[in-house]
Design a protein around this motif. Structure first.
Motif, PDB file in Angstrom:
ATOM      1  N   ASP A   1       0.864  -1.182   0.000  1.00 35.00           N
ATOM      2  CA  ASP A   1       0.000   0.000   0.000  1.00 35.00           C
ATOM      3  C   ASP A   1       0.898   1.228   0.000  1.00 35.00           C
ATOM      4  O   ASP A   1       2.016   1.185   0.525  1.00 35.00           O
ATOM      5  CB  ASP A   1      -0.884   0.031   1.249  1.00 35.00           C
ATOM      6  CG  ASP A   1      -1.927  -1.077   1.270  1.00 35.00           C
ATOM      7  OD1 ASP A   1      -2.295  -1.567   0.181  1.00 35.00           O
ATOM      8  OD2 ASP A   1      -2.362  -1.441   2.373  1.00 35.00           O
ATOM      9  N   GLU A   2       0.399   2.339  -0.558  1.00 39.75           N
ATOM     10  CA  GLU A   2       1.195   3.573  -0.541  1.00 39.75           C
ATOM     11  C   GLU A   2       1.478   4.017   0.883  1.00 39.75           C
ATOM     12  O   GLU A   2       2.543   4.561   1.164  1.00 39.75           O
ATOM     13  CB  GLU A   2       0.488   4.685  -1.307  1.00 39.75           C
ATOM     14  CG  GLU A   2       0.556   4.493  -2.807  1.00 39.75           C
ATOM     15  CD  GLU A   2      -0.122   5.617  -3.561  1.00 39.75           C
ATOM     16  OE1 GLU A   2       0.033   6.797  -3.169  1.00 39.75           O
ATOM     17  OE2 GLU A   2      -0.805   5.317  -4.552  1.00 39.75           O
ATOM     18  N   ASP A   3       0.526   3.817   1.780  1.00 34.08           N
ATOM     19  CA  ASP A   3       0.718   4.125   3.196  1.00 34.08           C
ATOM     20  C   ASP A   3       0.724   2.810   3.963  1.00 34.08           C
ATOM     21  O   ASP A   3      -0.307   2.157   4.105  1.00 34.08           O
ATOM     22  CB  ASP A   3      -0.401   5.038   3.705  1.00 34.08           C
ATOM     23  CG  ASP A   3      -0.344   6.407   3.050  1.00 34.08           C
ATOM     24  OD1 ASP A   3       0.737   7.029   3.081  1.00 34.08           O
ATOM     25  OD2 ASP A   3      -1.365   6.855   2.510  1.00 34.08           O
ATOM     26  N   LEU A   4       1.882   2.428   4.433  1.00 34.61           N
ATOM     27  CA  LEU A   4       2.078   1.150   5.109  1.00 34.61           C
ATOM     28  C   LEU A   4       2.289   1.405   6.596  1.00 34.61           C
ATOM     29  O   LEU A   4       3.073   2.287   6.970  1.00 34.61           O
ATOM     30  CB  LEU A   4       3.304   0.452   4.513  1.00 34.61           C
ATOM     31  CG  LEU A   4       3.695  -0.894   5.066  1.00 34.61           C
ATOM     32  CD1 LEU A   4       2.641  -1.939   4.735  1.00 34.61           C
ATOM     33  CD2 LEU A   4       5.044  -1.312   4.495  1.00 34.61           C
ATOM     34  N   GLU A   5       1.595   0.654   7.429  1.00 33.95           N
ATOM     35  CA  GLU A   5       1.796   0.736   8.871  1.00 33.95           C
ATOM     36  C   GLU A   5       2.187  -0.638   9.400  1.00 33.95           C
ATOM     37  O   GLU A   5       1.508  -1.633   9.113  1.00 33.95           O
ATOM     38  CB  GLU A   5       0.542   1.241   9.581  1.00 33.95           C
ATOM     39  CG  GLU A   5       0.272   2.702   9.311  1.00 33.95           C
ATOM     40  CD  GLU A   5      -0.775   3.288  10.237  1.00 33.95           C
ATOM     41  OE1 GLU A   5      -1.594   2.524  10.792  1.00 33.95           O
ATOM     42  OE2 GLU A   5      -0.769   4.517  10.394  1.00 33.95           O
ATOM     43  N   LEU A   6       3.280  -0.658  10.151  1.00 37.05           N
ATOM     44  CA  LEU A   6       3.794  -1.898  10.720  1.00 37.05           C
ATOM     45  C   LEU A   6       3.872  -1.749  12.235  1.00 37.05           C
ATOM     46  O   LEU A   6       4.498  -0.807  12.739  1.00 37.05           O
ATOM     47  CB  LEU A   6       5.186  -2.194  10.163  1.00 37.05           C
ATOM     48  CG  LEU A   6       5.293  -2.290   8.640  1.00 37.05           C
ATOM     49  CD1 LEU A   6       6.747  -2.407   8.218  1.00 37.05           C
ATOM     50  CD2 LEU A   6       4.479  -3.454   8.122  1.00 37.05           C
ATOM     51  N   GLU A   7       3.218  -2.657  12.944  1.00 34.00           N
ATOM     52  CA  GLU A   7       3.275  -2.643  14.405  1.00 34.00           C
ATOM     53  C   GLU A   7       4.560  -3.341  14.836  1.00 34.00           C
ATOM     54  O   GLU A   7       4.771  -4.523  14.538  1.00 34.00           O
ATOM     55  CB  GLU A   7       2.064  -3.364  14.982  1.00 34.00           C
ATOM     56  CG  GLU A   7       2.026  -3.338  16.486  1.00 34.00           C
ATOM     57  CD  GLU A   7       0.793  -4.004  17.046  1.00 34.00           C
ATOM     58  OE1 GLU A   7       0.687  -4.038  18.275  1.00 34.00           O
ATOM     59  OE2 GLU A   7      -0.054  -4.503  16.275  1.00 34.00           O
ATOM     60  N   LEU A   8       5.414  -2.606  15.534  1.00 29.26           N
ATOM     61  CA  LEU A   8       6.714  -3.129  15.943  1.00 29.26           C
ATOM     62  C   LEU A   8       6.586  -3.834  17.286  1.00 29.26           C
ATOM     63  O   LEU A   8       6.590  -3.207  18.343  1.00 29.26           O
ATOM     64  CB  LEU A   8       7.732  -1.993  16.017  1.00 29.26           C
ATOM     65  CG  LEU A   8       7.953  -1.239  14.705  1.00 29.26           C
ATOM     66  CD1 LEU A   8       8.906  -0.077  14.923  1.00 29.26           C
ATOM     67  CD2 LEU A   8       8.454  -2.165  13.612  1.00 29.26           C
ATOM     68  N   GLU A   9       6.444  -5.152  17.238  1.00 28.71           N
ATOM     69  CA  GLU A   9       6.381  -5.969  18.448  1.00 28.71           C
ATOM     70  C   GLU A   9       7.807  -6.346  18.842  1.00 28.71           C
ATOM     71  O   GLU A   9       8.202  -7.511  18.807  1.00 28.71           O
ATOM     72  CB  GLU A   9       5.511  -7.197  18.214  1.00 28.71           C
ATOM     73  CG  GLU A   9       4.064  -6.854  17.966  1.00 28.71           C
ATOM     74  CD  GLU A   9       3.177  -8.071  17.774  1.00 28.71           C
ATOM     75  OE1 GLU A   9       3.713  -9.181  17.565  1.00 28.71           O
ATOM     76  OE2 GLU A   9       1.946  -7.905  17.812  1.00 28.71           O
ATOM     77  N   LEU A  10       8.571  -5.318  19.189  1.00 28.96           N
ATOM     78  CA  LEU A  10       9.988  -5.453  19.512  1.00 28.96           C
ATOM     79  C   LEU A  10      10.235  -4.814  20.868  1.00 28.96           C
ATOM     80  O   LEU A  10       9.482  -3.926  21.288  1.00 28.96           O
ATOM     81  CB  LEU A  10      10.838  -4.727  18.455  1.00 28.96           C
ATOM     82  CG  LEU A  10      10.647  -5.138  17.001  1.00 28.96           C
ATOM     83  CD1 LEU A  10      11.365  -4.173  16.081  1.00 28.96           C
ATOM     84  CD2 LEU A  10      11.138  -6.555  16.782  1.00 28.96           C
ATOM     85  N   PRO A  11      11.311  -5.206  21.557  1.00 21.34           N
ATOM     86  CA  PRO A  11      11.661  -4.516  22.800  1.00 21.34           C
ATOM     87  C   PRO A  11      12.025  -3.058  22.493  1.00 21.34           C
ATOM     88  O   PRO A  11      12.341  -2.708  21.354  1.00 21.34           O
ATOM     89  CB  PRO A  11      12.861  -5.305  23.327  1.00 21.34           C
ATOM     90  CG  PRO A  11      13.333  -6.153  22.204  1.00 21.34           C
ATOM     91  CD  PRO A  11      12.225  -6.282  21.213  1.00 21.34           C
ATOM     92  N   ASP A  12      11.994  -2.218  23.512  1.00 24.49           N
ATOM     93  CA  ASP A  12      12.301  -0.797  23.322  1.00 24.49           C
ATOM     94  C   ASP A  12      13.658  -0.592  22.644  1.00 24.49           C
ATOM     95  O   ASP A  12      13.804   0.259  21.774  1.00 24.49           O
ATOM     96  CB  ASP A  12      12.263  -0.047  24.650  1.00 24.49           C
ATOM     97  CG  ASP A  12      10.856   0.080  25.201  1.00 24.49           C
ATOM     98  OD1 ASP A  12       9.880  -0.125  24.443  1.00 24.49           O
ATOM     99  OD2 ASP A  12      10.717   0.385  26.406  1.00 24.49           O
ATOM    100  N   ALA A  13      14.648  -1.398  23.027  1.00 24.55           N
ATOM    101  CA  ALA A  13      15.979  -1.281  22.416  1.00 24.55           C
ATOM    102  C   ALA A  13      15.916  -1.624  20.925  1.00 24.55           C
ATOM    103  O   ALA A  13      16.621  -1.022  20.113  1.00 24.55           O
ATOM    104  CB  ALA A  13      16.973  -2.186  23.134  1.00 24.55           C
ATOM    105  N   GLY A  14      15.096  -2.584  20.552  1.00 22.74           N
ATOM    106  CA  GLY A  14      14.931  -2.949  19.145  1.00 22.74           C
ATOM    107  C   GLY A  14      14.289  -1.825  18.349  1.00 22.74           C
ATOM    108  O   GLY A  14      14.703  -1.531  17.230  1.00 22.74           O
TER     109      GLY A  14
END
Length: 116
Positions: A84-97
């Motif tokens: 999609d032209e506007d892509l949203e990704l939820e970062l299920e990563l630790p704060d350092a990541g």
């Protein structure tokens, strides 16, 4: 929104690559943000999908807020990559990541400063 639980940064043959994926081993949705260090004068980046389709200077804007990476692509690049032209990704990563993803995107997307 796609959940990202895996990231990896590599510097191979003078190409910085940040890989974001749904799962380890680049399973599921995968995106690669790349910048060749020898092209620093041209300030260009490249983005590839999990099928290795790629587009140069594909990103027009990006930001990270509330654990969500928002990326806006040039229309032609989005079509070429199948995003999609506007892509949203939820970062299920630790704060350092998340901090490392922000730092690496800042280096790789040298021609597109983070929108705040």
């Amino acid at each position: 929104m796609t959940a990202i639980s895996f990231y990896r940064y590599e510097l191979v043959d003078e190409v910085m690559t940040l890989t974001l994926s749904e799962k380890p081993e680049e399973e599921g949705f995968t995106v690669h943000f790349m910048h060749a260090t020898w092209e620093d004068d041209e300030h260009t980046h490249e983005v590839a999908n999990g099928s290795d389709d790629s587009a140069e200077t594909a990103v027009t804007a990006w930001s990270i807020a509330d654990r969500v990476l928002s990326v806006t692509f040039e229309p032609e690049a989005a079509e070429e990559l199948g995003f999609d032209e506007d892509l949203e990704l939820e970062l299920e990563l630790p704060d350092a990541g998340i901090a490392e993803v922000r730092r690496r995107l800042t280096e790789i997307l040298v021609d597109v400063p983070e929108s705040r």
